[in-house]
Design an enzyme around this catalytic site. Structure first.
Site, PDB file in Angstrom:
ATOM      1  N   GLU A 181       0.868  -1.177   0.000  1.00  0.00           N
ATOM      2  CA  GLU A 181       0.000   0.000   0.000  1.00  0.00           C
ATOM      3  C   GLU A 181       0.907   1.230   0.000  1.00  0.00           C
ATOM      4  O   GLU A 181       1.713   1.408   0.905  1.00  0.00           O
ATOM      5  CB  GLU A 181      -0.911   0.006   1.230  1.00  0.00           C
ATOM      6  CG  GLU A 181      -1.857   1.192   1.256  1.00  0.00           C
ATOM      7  CD  GLU A 181      -2.570   1.346   2.593  1.00  0.00           C
ATOM      8  OE1 GLU A 181      -3.704   1.840   2.601  1.00  0.00           O
ATOM      9  OE2 GLU A 181      -1.974   1.001   3.638  1.00  0.00           O
ATOM     10  N   HIS A 190     -11.200  -2.065   2.667  1.00  0.00           N
ATOM     11  CA  HIS A 190     -11.705  -1.768   4.008  1.00  0.00           C
ATOM     12  C   HIS A 190     -11.628  -0.288   4.359  1.00  0.00           C
ATOM     13  O   HIS A 190     -12.229   0.145   5.338  1.00  0.00           O
ATOM     14  CB  HIS A 190     -10.906  -2.573   5.044  1.00  0.00           C
ATOM     15  CG  HIS A 190      -9.454  -2.205   5.067  1.00  0.00           C
ATOM     16  ND1 HIS A 190      -8.580  -2.559   4.065  1.00  0.00           N
ATOM     17  CD2 HIS A 190      -8.722  -1.488   5.953  1.00  0.00           C
ATOM     18  CE1 HIS A 190      -7.379  -2.094   4.336  1.00  0.00           C
ATOM     19  NE2 HIS A 190      -7.432  -1.431   5.470  1.00  0.00           N
ATOM     20  N   ASP A 191     -10.896   0.495   3.551  1.00  0.00           N
ATOM     21  CA  ASP A 191     -10.749   1.931   3.797  1.00  0.00           C
ATOM     22  C   ASP A 191     -11.553   2.786   2.824  1.00  0.00           C
ATOM     23  O   ASP A 191     -11.526   4.014   2.929  1.00  0.00           O
ATOM     24  CB  ASP A 191      -9.276   2.340   3.676  1.00  0.00           C
ATOM     25  CG  ASP A 191      -8.455   1.956   4.895  1.00  0.00           C
ATOM     26  OD1 ASP A 191      -9.048   1.800   5.982  1.00  0.00           O
ATOM     27  OD2 ASP A 191      -7.223   1.807   4.761  1.00  0.00           O
TER      28      ASP A 191
END
Length: 562
Positions: free
Chosen positions: A257, A332-333
């Site tokens: 990421e 999830h973000d």
């Protein structure tokens, strides 16, 4: 080079364990719940499961604040449960990718407990400590969760750095002992049988020693310093060391990421000859609808398709033959893709969800599916901020509404409905029973009210469901080399309503056409006489007429495939 690696044809499914499946009625998803649902994922056809963190954690940031990398949070289960999960997954030919969070730990990690005990402690240098400057923070860096990125420690009279929550102190990668402790932990997990790592904000691990002020921060700018800190001076040195000591020793999948990267940066992190990672997550396309009022992601603005096409095309073209793309709409973000880039009304949810899936899955790269995406789960629309639990959402609401008074509570709730991370974290919708079949207890976070109609059970009984559409897309990627290695060519990049592109191989071509609107569009794209419709989200083909959210793929020179 493109076809030599199994992960280049794989499709990854992300599980947010807390919200996936509860097996014991405590309202929290767990490892045994995941084991129960592995046959479902096998049916979908994916090859890799990425698990968000399941490690020991006080849960200040839902597991991204780790207090012990080699222990499992009891509410998720035990290490024996994890070993069973890995074993069952492998029996089903599914691989497990763990979330690796090593930019920071929890302040409850034994390293930090030791580090803050005294300035002379051997672990002091595992974290980034600095003296006050004129009685204040060492510099002007801001946390991604709001406020200064520094916390004062009374006992040792110094500040420690935290780019996220104050309970998430940043690690000091300059310390070689720390790095080797991390590599040992990675090797330990690989010995347990895991098949790779997704590395959280991995391009933040190297900070400039001088810790210069962030020039983007001033009295009117309250944005995070995360992108200013990104891509530090030694980050590639550290990742090459990690690769040499751990990653290159195993046939695994890795993805980093990496906020604030360019395509040029990506070639350093994920270049075929870079000896670092296999691919990265970039954020450009997920920030298209950021606020124009300086509020970051807090907005309810609609993206522009031309901007989306330019960004995705740039990443496709710049990395081709040099590095590998990751393909994703949400995680999830991020908010639910059908609510953000599609149309989540009853009339168009299914059609637009299929359109978005098709647009992404025919590009070059490794696709990532976030749990519930394959059934078209949507954002929630809760009326009160008290129903939300995400620390980022709650901090932003307090800061923008109560502290700075930049927006009203009504405006902010619209932004929360659009952008909150809790949109992605509501429990997985398995069926229409109480709590969507997620738990027999009280769920840790509210279930979306639409679970009675949007759920796995309904999807599996409908051959025209989004689920079966994803299943077809995944199967096509395994069957057709052109999806892995074909050249990408965007068509009519300034078209505001339709996204069309080709994938071109030596003896064949694909033409992908997606109408991103709820209106009929008419477009003509040249096709040879042998072209055949490969897949579509409508039951028939109207040629040049594109119905609302219609998406279709033509295959030319198809004799070898039909």
């Amino acid at each position: 080079m493109v076809e030599n690696n199994w992960w280049q044809k794989a499709v990854v499914y992300q599980i947010y364990p807390r919200s996936f499946q509860d097996s014991n009625g405590d309202g929290i998803g767990d490892i045994q719940g995941i084991i129960q649902r592995l046959p479902y994922l096998k049916k979908l056809g994916i090859q890799v499961i990425w698990l968000s963190p399941i490690y020991q954690s006080p849960n200040d940031d839902n597991g991204y604040d780790i207090s012990d990398y080699r222990k499992i949070l009891p509410e998720f289960g035990t290490m024996m449960d994890v070993q069973e999960m890995i074993s069952v997954a492998h029996q089903l030919n599914l691989k497990i990718m763990m979330d690796l969070v090593v930019n920071h730990t929890s302040d409850e990690h034994q390293w930090f407990q030791q580090s803050r005990s005294s300035r002379e402690n051997p672990y002091r240098d595992y974290y980034i400590w600095r003296d006050p400057v004129d009685g204040h923070e060492p510099n002007n860096w801001l946390s991604d969760f709001g406020g200064p990125a520094w916390e004062f420690d009374d006992k040792t009279q110094q500040y420690y750095l935290h780019l996220f929550s104050k309970k998430q102190p940043d690690l000091n990668w300059e310390n070689s002992a720390l790095r080797h402790d991390i590599y040992d932990t990675m090797s330990w997990w690989l010995a347990q049988g895991v098949d790779g790592f997704r590395m959280d904000v991995i391009n933040l691990i190297s900070k400039q020693k001088s810790l210069p002020n962030d020039p983007n921060v001033d009295a009117d700018n309250h944005s995070s310093s995360m992108t200013f800190v990104a891509n530090g001076p030694k980050v590639h040195e550290y990742l090459q060391e990690m690769n040499a000591k751990v990653l290159s020793q195993h046939d695994i999948i890795t993805v980093g990421e990496t906020p604030g990267v360019t395509t040029k940066d990506a070639m350093q992190y994920a270049g075929f000859d870079a000896n670092e990672l296999q691919m990265i997550f970039q954020f450009e396309h997920t920030e298209l609808d950021n606020s124009h009022q300086g509020l970051g992601k807090w907005s309810d603005e609609r993206f522009k398709l031309v901007d989306l096409k330019k960004i995705l095309s740039k990443w496709q073209n710049d990395l081709e033959g040099k590095a590998w793309n990751s393909l994703y709409w949400n995680n999830h973000d991020r908010p639910r893709v059908v609510s953000r880039f599609g149309n989540d009304t009853d009339k168009y949810r299914v059609t637009s969800a299929k359109m978005l899936a098709m647009t992404l899955h025919f590009m070059q790269g490794t696709p990532y599916i976030y749990q519930g995406e394959e059934i078209g789960m949507t954002n929630v629309n809760w009326s009160s901020i008290s129903q939300y639990q995400d620390i980022d959402t709650l901090n932003a609401f307090d800061d923008l509404v109560h502290q700075q008074k930049r927006v009203t509570s009504e405006q902010m709730m619209r932004y929360v409905h659009h952008s909150s991370r809790d949109n992605a974290r509501t429990p997985m919708q398995w069926d229409n029973s109480l709590n969507s079949g997620f738990t027999t207890g009280q769920p840790w976070l509210g279930v979306n009210d639409n679970y009675t109609t949007i759920n796995v059970a309904a999807s599996l009984t409908d051959q025209q469901s989004i689920f079966y559409f994803y299943k077809k897309l995944i199967a096509l990627r395994q069957q057709m080399p052109i999806i892995t290695n074909g050249h990408y060519q965007v068509l009519d990049i300034d078209d505001e309503f339709v996204y069309a592109y080709r994938r071109i191989a030596r003896d064949s071509q694909l033409l992908i056409i997606s109408n991103f609107t709820d209106r009929i569009q008419t477009r003509h794209y040249s096709l040879n006489a042998g072209a055949k419709l490969l897949i579509s989200n409508y039951e028939d083909d109207q040629g040049d007429m594109l119905r609302p959210y219609e998406s279709k793929v033509y295959f030319e020179n198809v004799s070898g495939y039909f």
